[in-house]
Design a protein around this motif. Structure first.
Motif, PDB file in Angstrom:
ATOM      1  N   ALA A  11      36.597  88.809  12.253  1.00 49.07           N
ATOM      2  CA  ALA A  11      37.610  89.320  13.182  1.00 49.07           C
ATOM      3  C   ALA A  11      38.380  88.208  13.874  1.00 49.07           C
ATOM      4  N   HIS A  12      37.672  87.129  14.237  1.00 55.61           N
ATOM      5  CA  HIS A  12      38.297  86.054  15.003  1.00 55.61           C
ATOM      6  C   HIS A  12      37.557  84.747  14.765  1.00 55.61           C
ATOM      7  N   CYS A  13      38.291  83.637  14.812  1.00 50.94           N
ATOM      8  CA  CYS A  13      37.657  82.322  14.680  1.00 50.94           C
ATOM      9  C   CYS A  13      38.217  81.365  15.729  1.00 50.94           C
ATOM     10  N   LEU A  14      37.295  80.701  16.399  1.00 49.68           N
ATOM     11  CA  LEU A  14      37.637  79.615  17.311  1.00 49.68           C
ATOM     12  C   LEU A  14      37.459  78.311  16.546  1.00 49.68           C
ATOM     13  N   PHE A  15      38.510  77.497  16.498  1.00 49.67           N
ATOM     14  CA  PHE A  15      38.454  76.183  15.858  1.00 49.67           C
ATOM     15  C   PHE A  15      38.386  75.122  16.947  1.00 49.67           C
ATOM     16  N   VAL A  16      37.400  74.231  16.872  1.00 44.76           N
ATOM     17  CA  VAL A  16      37.258  73.165  17.851  1.00 44.76           C
ATOM     18  C   VAL A  16      37.323  71.835  17.116  1.00 44.76           C
ATOM     19  N   GLU A  17      38.273  71.007  17.534  1.00 43.72           N
ATOM     20  CA  GLU A  17      38.500  69.709  16.886  1.00 43.72           C
ATOM     21  C   GLU A  17      39.195  68.795  17.887  1.00 43.72           C
ATOM     22  N   HIS A  44      32.047  68.711  24.794  1.00 40.90           N
ATOM     23  CA  HIS A  44      32.607  69.065  26.098  1.00 40.90           C
ATOM     24  C   HIS A  44      32.898  70.567  26.227  1.00 40.90           C
ATOM     25  N   LEU A  45      32.369  71.367  25.318  1.00 43.55           N
ATOM     26  CA  LEU A  45      32.595  72.810  25.392  1.00 43.55           C
ATOM     27  C   LEU A  45      31.941  73.402  26.634  1.00 43.55           C
ATOM     28  N   ARG A  46      32.555  74.445  27.152  1.00 46.85           N
ATOM     29  CA  ARG A  46      32.052  75.149  28.328  1.00 46.85           C
ATOM     30  C   ARG A  46      31.104  76.277  27.907  1.00 46.85           C
ATOM     31  N   PRO A  47      30.396  76.876  28.871  1.00 43.67           N
ATOM     32  CA  PRO A  47      29.529  78.010  28.530  1.00 43.67           C
ATOM     33  C   PRO A  47      30.338  79.134  27.875  1.00 43.67           C
ATOM     34  N   ALA A  48      29.702  79.831  26.933  1.00 44.54           N
ATOM     35  CA  ALA A  48      30.353  80.949  26.233  1.00 44.54           C
ATOM     36  C   ALA A  48      30.209  82.227  27.043  1.00 44.54           C
ATOM     37  N   ARG A  49      31.226  83.100  26.962  1.00 46.38           N
ATOM     38  CA  ARG A  49      31.147  84.401  27.630  1.00 46.38           C
ATOM     39  C   ARG A  49      30.098  85.283  26.972  1.00 46.38           C
ATOM     40  N   GLU A  50      29.986  85.139  25.653  1.00 41.64           N
ATOM     41  CA  GLU A  50      28.979  85.868  24.878  1.00 41.64           C
ATOM     42  C   GLU A  50      28.686  85.066  23.618  1.00 41.64           C
ATOM     43  N   ILE A  64      24.732  80.726  21.399  1.00 36.82           N
ATOM     44  CA  ILE A  64      23.802  81.184  20.368  1.00 36.82           C
ATOM     45  C   ILE A  64      22.938  82.299  20.945  1.00 36.82           C
ATOM     46  N   GLY A  65      22.964  83.454  20.280  1.00 40.89           N
ATOM     47  CA  GLY A  65      22.139  84.582  20.682  1.00 40.89           C
ATOM     48  C   GLY A  65      21.114  84.905  19.604  1.00 40.89           C
ATOM     49  N   PRO A  66      20.326  85.964  19.796  1.00 43.32           N
ATOM     50  CA  PRO A  66      19.278  86.317  18.835  1.00 43.32           C
ATOM     51  C   PRO A  66      19.798  86.637  17.439  1.00 43.32           C
ATOM     52  N   ALA A  67      21.057  87.092  17.335  1.00 44.65           N
ATOM     53  CA  ALA A  67      21.607  87.475  16.032  1.00 44.65           C
ATOM     54  C   ALA A  67      22.544  86.415  15.446  1.00 44.65           C
TER      55      ALA A  67
END
Length: 193
Positions: free
Chosen positions: A68-74, A105-111, A140-143
């Protein structure tokens, strides 16, 4: 480089100019997605993060297969230009976010994400360091499934994560991980009864 399967199968991708980035070879990408497909079944509707994204080929492959969606970090400028060009070529802007930042330097994820793809520089240990940080920051979650490409002799070892599969391909190695089950009993010899 080309998209291997899905909506954009066969479409060409550009690689970043210069020597700072090592794009994942088509054969390695094909092996990785075969490994993931056998475990996930489908990419439909998944939220994906492509970290140390380079050309963005891994995340774009996931999108082509239904994510559905992709976050690209570079953080490399030439790689960011290639990612943006590839996203524009595939008309994928509405399903993507690009962050020009170091993975460290990534911040905490909302989910938590459903799938996290990491292709850090070989022989740096950056994959394990990044995964440890992502685990602490709620990415990172259980799934969640994670896939890391490293040098063939590197080991990915992070407390709280379980290695589900490893496969060597030429000079590289693919490692698939999941979050360790906190309720699982530690492995060892059976207790005497």
């Amino acid at each position: 480089m080309r998209i291997i399967a899905g909506e954009w199968r066969g479409r060409k991708l550009v690689a970043p100019k210069g020597e700072a980035t090592r794009p994942t070879a088509d054969r390695t990408r094909e092996t990785l997605f075969s490994m993931l497909t056998s475990r996930l079944g489908s990419f439909e509707g998944l939220r994906v993060a492509d970290l140390f994204a380079g050309s963005g080929a891994l995340g774009l492959e996931a999108l082509s297969r239904g994510a559905a969606h992709c976050l690209f970090v570079e953080q490399d400028r030439a790689a960011l230009d290639a990612i943006k060009q590839n996203i524009a070529t595939l008309d994928a802007r509405s399903r993507t976010t690009v962050e020009a930042i170091s993975v460290m330097h990534l911040r905490p994820a909302r989910e938590p994400y459903d799938l996290i793809l990491l292709d850090p520089p070989y022989r740096t240990g950056a994959g394990s360091v990044a995964l440890d940080r992502l685990l602490r920051l709620g990415w990172i979650g259980p799934a969640t499934w994670m896939a890391v490409e490293t040098g063939a002799r590197e080991t990915v070892d992070v407390d709280g994560l379980t290695v589900e599969a490893e496969r060597r391909i030429g000079k590289g190695k693919l490692t698939l991980l999941t979050a360790a089950d906190p309720d699982a009993a530690p492995e060892g010899p059976p207790a005497d009864g």
